[in-house]
Design an enzyme around this catalytic site. Sequence first.
Site, mmCIF file in Angstrom:
data_model
loop_
_atom_site.group_PDB
_atom_site.id
_atom_site.type_symbol
_atom_site.label_atom_id
_atom_site.label_comp_id
_atom_site.label_asym_id
_atom_site.label_seq_id
_atom_site.Cartn_x
_atom_site.Cartn_y
_atom_site.Cartn_z
ATOM 1 N N GLY A 64 -0.481 -5.991 -1.560
ATOM 2 C CA GLY A 64 -1.774 -6.339 -0.972
ATOM 3 C C GLY A 64 -2.033 -7.841 -0.930
ATOM 4 N N GLU A 77 7.012 -2.119 -2.992
ATOM 5 C CA GLU A 77 6.429 -0.767 -3.040
ATOM 6 C C GLU A 77 7.423 0.371 -3.205
ATOM 7 O OE1 GLU A 77 5.632 -3.107 -0.807
ATOM 8 O OE2 GLU A 77 3.462 -3.390 -0.872
ATOM 9 N N ASP A 116 3.447 -1.764 3.066
ATOM 10 C CA ASP A 116 2.315 -1.508 3.977
ATOM 11 C C ASP A 116 1.601 -2.831 4.280
ATOM 12 O OD1 ASP A 116 1.189 -1.647 1.372
ATOM 13 O OD2 ASP A 116 -0.465 -0.324 1.915
ATOM 14 N N GLY A 173 -2.749 -4.351 -4.514
ATOM 15 C CA GLY A 173 -3.961 -3.553 -4.571
ATOM 16 C C GLY A 173 -4.026 -2.883 -5.933
HETATM 17 C C1 QUE Z 1 5.419 -2.167 -7.236
HETATM 18 C C2 QUE Z 1 4.227 -2.341 -6.565
HETATM 19 C C3 QUE Z 1 3.070 -2.801 -7.243
HETATM 20 C C4 QUE Z 1 3.173 -3.091 -8.600
HETATM 21 C C5 QUE Z 1 4.398 -2.923 -9.272
HETATM 22 C C6 QUE Z 1 5.487 -2.450 -8.595
HETATM 23 C C7 QUE Z 1 1.799 -2.978 -6.577
HETATM 24 C C8 QUE Z 1 0.705 -3.429 -7.368
HETATM 25 C C9 QUE Z 1 0.874 -3.696 -8.740
HETATM 26 C C10 QUE Z 1 -0.173 -4.129 -9.623
HETATM 27 C C11 QUE Z 1 0.027 -5.210 -10.467
HETATM 28 C C12 QUE Z 1 -0.943 -5.611 -11.368
HETATM 29 C C13 QUE Z 1 -2.135 -4.923 -11.457
HETATM 30 C C14 QUE Z 1 -2.343 -3.825 -10.625
HETATM 31 C C15 QUE Z 1 -1.369 -3.426 -9.734
HETATM 32 O O1 QUE Z 1 2.094 -3.535 -9.304
HETATM 33 O O2 QUE Z 1 1.671 -2.753 -5.350
HETATM 34 O O3 QUE Z 1 -3.515 -3.142 -10.729
HETATM 35 O O4 QUE Z 1 -3.120 -5.287 -12.344
HETATM 36 O O5 QUE Z 1 -0.500 -3.581 -6.778
HETATM 37 O O6 QUE Z 1 6.684 -2.263 -9.236
HETATM 38 O O7 QUE Z 1 4.140 -2.064 -5.263
#
Ligand code: QUE
Length: 363
Positions: A118, A141, A149, A67
């Site tokens: 997500g 997460e 989640d 997400g």
């Molecule tokens: C742990 C996570 C997430 C993460 C990095 C972590 C996560 C997530 C993103 C993410 C990656 C690229 C994107 C962005 C979010 O990185 O849940 O907007 O462009 O969504 O170490 O849980």
Amino acid sequence: MADTDEMMLGRSGGLAMLTINRPQALNALTLDNYRRFDPALREWAADPSVHAVVVRGAGERAFCAGGDVRAVYEAGRGINGDPDLPVVFFREEYRLIRRIHHFPKPYLAIIDGITMGGGAGISVNGAYRIATERTLFAMPETAIGLFPDVGATRFLNRCPGHIGRYLGLTGVRLRAADALHCGFATHFAPHGRITELVETLGRVAWQTGREGDRIDEVLAGFAENPGPAPLSALQGAIGRCFAGGNVEEILDSLAAEVAARGVYADWAAETRAGLLTKSPTSLKITLRQLTIGRDYDLEAALVLEYRLTQHVMAAHDFYEGVRAMLIDKDQVPKWQPATLAEVSDRMIDAYFSPIGDRELRFT
Ligand code: QUE
């Protein structure tokens, strides 16, 4: 058919197709994306000319990295965006996941590339998940002060033995064979045949009520053996080390495995060191969540997880985790509390307390 840049909707015969098109963000899903995705599924469920749905990610690297937690971070910290976003984002994400889980026609996710957080939510909760040699699957997460989640309370608990605890606590990344071993993927097909696979689905002579049979036949024609699952060799060690009733016991079991100098010593040392970098609060939330939710169905899982998100969004570690991993990228979050010993059971109890009129509802 209507589409926008970020969510491309299309048809190929009786197949409806949705492509997440934010490759520069590894197809991480925004609130706007959920607001396109959910109505598209609602229309396709009701349209008798749609017999199955395929969901893919644009670009070479990712199905969906998660997400858009950066937007939630900015809104929650009052930097930018609607201050209600932490309330609305998870609510709409989880309602979409429930629609996917109960979708009345075959729903296929092509998890060809990074599939995390997500991205797992919009794939594992659906009927068919096609992995390739490019699949990288994780629930990472605890590294950002969150907890697994998107229905992970249910799907991690359906992994063999204590593997779900291992994956949810450590955030370790899996390739296709392990994703199949854990039940996250249902099929393996080579990356080089995915285009042909989707084209073949587009040419199926569908018969209403028999869609699953046609899907199974097409997939059988593309499915290959991904080879042995590395996790199956670790299953004994994971069972020994992750059976503990609290996170401290798990760390002690890993230390004992290191001290025994057996074949799993290096794995145990690496796993223990990895856990010590995660949010102590997240680790304790995750273990409690997986323990109490062992027999939860998807709805019960999402209600619990929604409650947890709302408490986590009011605390410290999520903002610090997103800052360290995604904003400043220094990779060194300063967790508060900083140690497991400082996170009491009473503090964890508070994360599990009901949230009154903010509880997630599905009607
Ligand atoms: C742990 C996570 C997430 C993460 C990095 C972590 C996560 C997530 C993103 C993410 C990656 C690229 C994107 C962005 C979010 O990185 O849940 O907007 O462009 O969504 O170490 O849980």
